[in-house]
Design an enzyme around this catalytic site. Structure first.
Site, mmCIF file in Angstrom:
data_model
loop_
_atom_site.group_PDB
_atom_site.id
_atom_site.type_symbol
_atom_site.label_atom_id
_atom_site.label_comp_id
_atom_site.label_asym_id
_atom_site.label_seq_id
_atom_site.Cartn_x
_atom_site.Cartn_y
_atom_site.Cartn_z
ATOM 1 N N ASP A 298 -0.250 -14.589 2.013
ATOM 2 C CA ASP A 298 1.035 -13.880 2.089
ATOM 3 C C ASP A 298 2.140 -14.694 1.426
ATOM 4 O O ASP A 298 2.994 -14.153 0.711
ATOM 5 C CB ASP A 298 1.406 -13.608 3.547
ATOM 6 C CG ASP A 298 0.404 -12.712 4.246
ATOM 7 O OD1 ASP A 298 -0.239 -11.904 3.555
ATOM 8 O OD2 ASP A 298 0.265 -12.829 5.478
ATOM 9 N N ASP B 82 -4.261 -14.549 10.159
ATOM 10 C CA ASP B 82 -2.922 -15.123 10.043
ATOM 11 C C ASP B 82 -2.801 -16.273 11.038
ATOM 12 O O ASP B 82 -3.411 -16.243 12.118
ATOM 13 C CB ASP B 82 -1.849 -14.073 10.335
ATOM 14 C CG ASP B 82 -1.775 -12.999 9.258
ATOM 15 O OD1 ASP B 82 -2.172 -13.302 8.109
ATOM 16 O OD2 ASP B 82 -1.340 -11.877 9.565
#
Length: 220
Positions: free
Chosen positions: A193, A179
């Site tokens: 995401d 991330d």
């Protein structure tokens, strides 16, 4: 000669024993081989219709192509972004994009989207794999362009994070997802995401409008 003529048979030749009666073929039933009549002509007409019907590509095939094109785009974009983040950003200070409101910061996430549920990595891996299988099965009945886009986003995002689960440390099916998008006062996430969330929101909107994946519209 009379017997030979009777065996060969011509529509205008009286039968030798028929007292001048014409053969049934000349009384309204077309003779075999006569152009434009008979089963062959009907089959030919049917074949022409089938050829015309199959000339245009089915709608479903076009929608499936859109689904996989969107999925491929989302997957490649996510994969490339993570490769760049790991190479250029990991173990380095965060990069401020909009002051403190938005930063790029490399984080390894063992949980679900936005860092939730880090103790259930294997379960999330199985869920992602199940989502991919369901979308692949649903694609066979896909006739709606908006649904193709929505499912393509879901598929691309699921594949992006599943790739991390399989190939990144600490191990197969337990890998931590990369991330890097870090808004202020919010969880860190990635492009996969984002694709999953956008696809999910679009599916909710389509469901409220009554549009089904097969292109039909219903009102409850």
């Amino acid at each position: 000669m009379a017997e030979a003529e009777r065996i060969i048979g011509t529509p205008d030749t009286p039968d030798a024993t028929g007292g001048g009666k014409e053969r049934p073929d000349s009384e309204g039933t077309p003779a075999a081989g006569e152009p434009g009549t008979g089963p062959a002509a009907a089959a030919g007409a049917s074949g022409t219709g089938e050829a015309e019907a199959t000339a245009a590509p089915p709608r479903g095939r076009r929608r499936i192509a859109v689904l996989f094109a969107v999925a491929a785009f989302a997957y490649v974009l996510d994969l490339v972004s993570k490769l760049i983040v790991v190479e250029k950003l990991e173990h380095h200070p965060p990069i401020e994009i909009i002051g403190d409101w938005l930063k790029f910061e490399a984080i390894r996430n063992a949980g679900a989207a936005f860092g939730f549920g880090e103790a259930f990595t294997v379960i999330f891996t199985m869920i992602a794999a199940a989502v991919i299988v369901v979308i692949a099965r649903l694609a066979r009945k896909l006739y709606s362009l908006p649904w193709a886009i929505a499912l393509g986003l879901l598929l691309g995002g699921a594949l992006g994070n599943l790739t991390d689960r399989i190939f990144r440390a600490p191990g197969v099916f337990e890998g931590a997802v990369v991330d890097f998008i870090a808004p202020k006062h919010f969880a860190v996430f990635n492009l996969a995401d984002s694709a999953i969330v956008c696809g999910g929101i679009l599916i909710v909107l389509l469901s409220f409008r009554g549009l089904d994946p097969d292109g039909t519209v219903h009102k409850d």
